[in-house]
Enzyme design. Structure first.
Site, PDB file in Angstrom:
ATOM      1  N   ARG A 127     -21.621 -39.235 -16.562  1.00 37.19           N
ATOM      2  CA  ARG A 127     -20.237 -39.686 -16.703  1.00 37.19           C
ATOM      3  C   ARG A 127     -19.576 -40.003 -15.362  1.00 37.19           C
ATOM      4  O   ARG A 127     -19.909 -39.422 -14.329  1.00 37.19           O
ATOM      5  CB  ARG A 127     -19.416 -38.680 -17.515  1.00 37.19           C
ATOM      6  N   ARG A 161     -17.529 -36.496 -10.730  1.00 34.89           N
ATOM      7  CA  ARG A 161     -17.148 -35.146 -10.340  1.00 34.89           C
ATOM      8  C   ARG A 161     -18.266 -34.512  -9.520  1.00 34.89           C
ATOM      9  O   ARG A 161     -19.448 -34.690  -9.838  1.00 34.89           O
ATOM     10  CB  ARG A 161     -16.879 -34.295 -11.585  1.00 34.89           C
ATOM     11  N   ARG A 172     -22.891 -24.114 -15.376  1.00 33.04           N
ATOM     12  CA  ARG A 172     -21.688 -24.151 -16.225  1.00 33.04           C
ATOM     13  C   ARG A 172     -22.032 -23.815 -17.674  1.00 33.04           C
ATOM     14  O   ARG A 172     -21.281 -23.098 -18.351  1.00 33.04           O
ATOM     15  CB  ARG A 172     -21.033 -25.548 -16.134  1.00 33.04           C
TER      16      ARG A 172
HETATM   17  P1  AMP Z   1     -13.716 -28.289 -16.412  1.00 27.72           P
HETATM   18  O1  AMP Z   1     -13.038 -29.506 -15.875  1.00 27.72           O
HETATM   19  O2  AMP Z   1     -12.971 -27.661 -17.560  1.00 27.72           O
HETATM   20  O3  AMP Z   1     -15.162 -28.542 -16.725  1.00 27.72           O
HETATM   21  O4  AMP Z   1     -13.670 -27.206 -15.252  1.00 27.72           O
HETATM   22  C1  AMP Z   1     -14.311 -27.462 -14.001  1.00 27.72           C
HETATM   23  C2  AMP Z   1     -14.470 -26.162 -13.240  1.00 27.72           C
HETATM   24  O5  AMP Z   1     -13.179 -25.596 -12.968  1.00 27.72           O
HETATM   25  C3  AMP Z   1     -15.225 -25.058 -13.978  1.00 27.72           C
HETATM   26  O6  AMP Z   1     -16.631 -25.180 -13.879  1.00 27.72           O
HETATM   27  C4  AMP Z   1     -14.692 -23.817 -13.262  1.00 27.72           C
HETATM   28  O7  AMP Z   1     -15.278 -23.677 -11.976  1.00 27.72           O
HETATM   29  C5  AMP Z   1     -13.230 -24.179 -13.065  1.00 27.72           C
HETATM   30  N1  AMP Z   1     -12.411 -23.781 -14.240  1.00 27.72           N
HETATM   31  C6  AMP Z   1     -11.743 -24.609 -15.076  1.00 27.72           C
HETATM   32  N2  AMP Z   1     -11.102 -23.910 -16.032  1.00 27.72           N
HETATM   33  C7  AMP Z   1     -11.390 -22.609 -15.794  1.00 27.72           C
HETATM   34  C8  AMP Z   1     -11.053 -21.394 -16.450  1.00 27.72           C
HETATM   35  N3  AMP Z   1     -10.277 -21.388 -17.552  1.00 27.72           N
HETATM   36  N4  AMP Z   1     -11.519 -20.240 -15.919  1.00 27.72           N
HETATM   37  C9  AMP Z   1     -12.272 -20.228 -14.812  1.00 27.72           C
HETATM   38  N5  AMP Z   1     -12.671 -21.332 -14.154  1.00 27.72           N
HETATM   39  C10 AMP Z   1     -12.220 -22.527 -14.635  1.00 27.72           C
END
Ligand code: AMP
Length: 223
Positions: A127, A161, A172
């Site tokens: 993506r 990203r 993740r």
């Molecule tokens: P995302 O965009 O939701 O995939 O988030 C990207 C990254 O941000 C994650 O892999 C975590 O490192 C961090 N992150 C986002 N939301 C959270 C959360 N609720 N708790 C902890 N880390 C978060």
């Protein structure tokens, strides 16, 4: 209305949240987006979070719950909210309960996007998005109509990203299995989980979520 979109990375939470912003005039609160903004702006939170995010591990509960609380405080009480990527741990579930209760908000639905894990690595590593309007694309599933030009705004700048590489994606997914999937039973006990097939097309997923949300007034009237 307050809802959570829950599902592993690549399940389509961001895509569906963006659609609900348009279709239901809701506000998307994505902790991932907010943390990426903090990283880009070089704030103290961003500096703490960057390395953790790049590895695909979870940022501390205190930081993300603080970010969500601040974001909620900027919204009118009547503004419907989609929590995208939050909560991700049992502690965050409890923090969200407290944050909502303190603001007289009720959690109406947890929409679980159920996906086939094998498909996720390909979905995520392919993506990319437009740096101007944030429209999302994919090397295989959704290429721009004209190569190198954004369908929506016509710009030619795209980015990926830094955590969308295979190694970080595997971390993740492991974090999701270990820390986030276990929050589901507590929401199931409350009777607010609705599971949607996240492998269907984005249009079908959006229509299914729309039907669930649009039934809320009727459900409230029945109770
Ligand atoms: P995302 O965009 O939701 O995939 O988030 C990207 C990254 O941000 C994650 O892999 C975590 O490192 C961090 N992150 C986002 N939301 C959270 C959360 N609720 N708790 C902890 N880390 C978060």
């Amino acid at each position: 209305m307050n809802i959570i979109l829950l599902g592993p990375p690549g399940a389509g939470k961001g895509t569906q949240a963006a659609r609900l912003v348009e279709s239901h005039r809701m506000k998307q609160l994505s902790t991932g987006d907010m943390l990426r903004e903090a990283v880009a702006a070089g704030t103290p939170i961003g500096r703490k979070a960057k390395a953790i995010m790049d590895e695909g591990r979870l940022v501390s509960d205190d930081i993300v719950s603080g970010v969500i609380g601040d974001a909620l405080d900027k919204l009118a009480k009547s503004q419907g909210v989609i929590f995208d990527g939050y909560p991700r741990t049992e502690l965050q579930v409890r923090s969200l309960d407290d944050l909502l209760a303190a603001r007289d908000r009720t959690l109406d639905f947890v929409i679980e996007l159920a996906v086939d894990e094998d498909a996720l690595v390909e979905r995520i590593t392919g993506r990319f998005s437009c740096t101007t309007c944030n429209s999302n694309y994919h090397d295989t599933f959704r290429r721009p109509k004209v190569a190198g030009v954004c369908d929506k705004c016509g710009c030619s700048g795209f980015s990926r990203r830094s955590d969308d590489n295979e190694e970080a994606v595997r971390t993740r997914l492991a974090e999701y299995r270990a820390k986030t999937a276990p929050v589901m039973p507590s929401y199931q006990q409350r009777g607010i989980v609705r599971t949607v097939n996240g492998m269907a097309s984005p249009e079908t997923v959006a229509a299914t979520i729309g039907v669930i949300l649009d039934r809320l007034p009727q459900m409230r009237a029945e109770n």
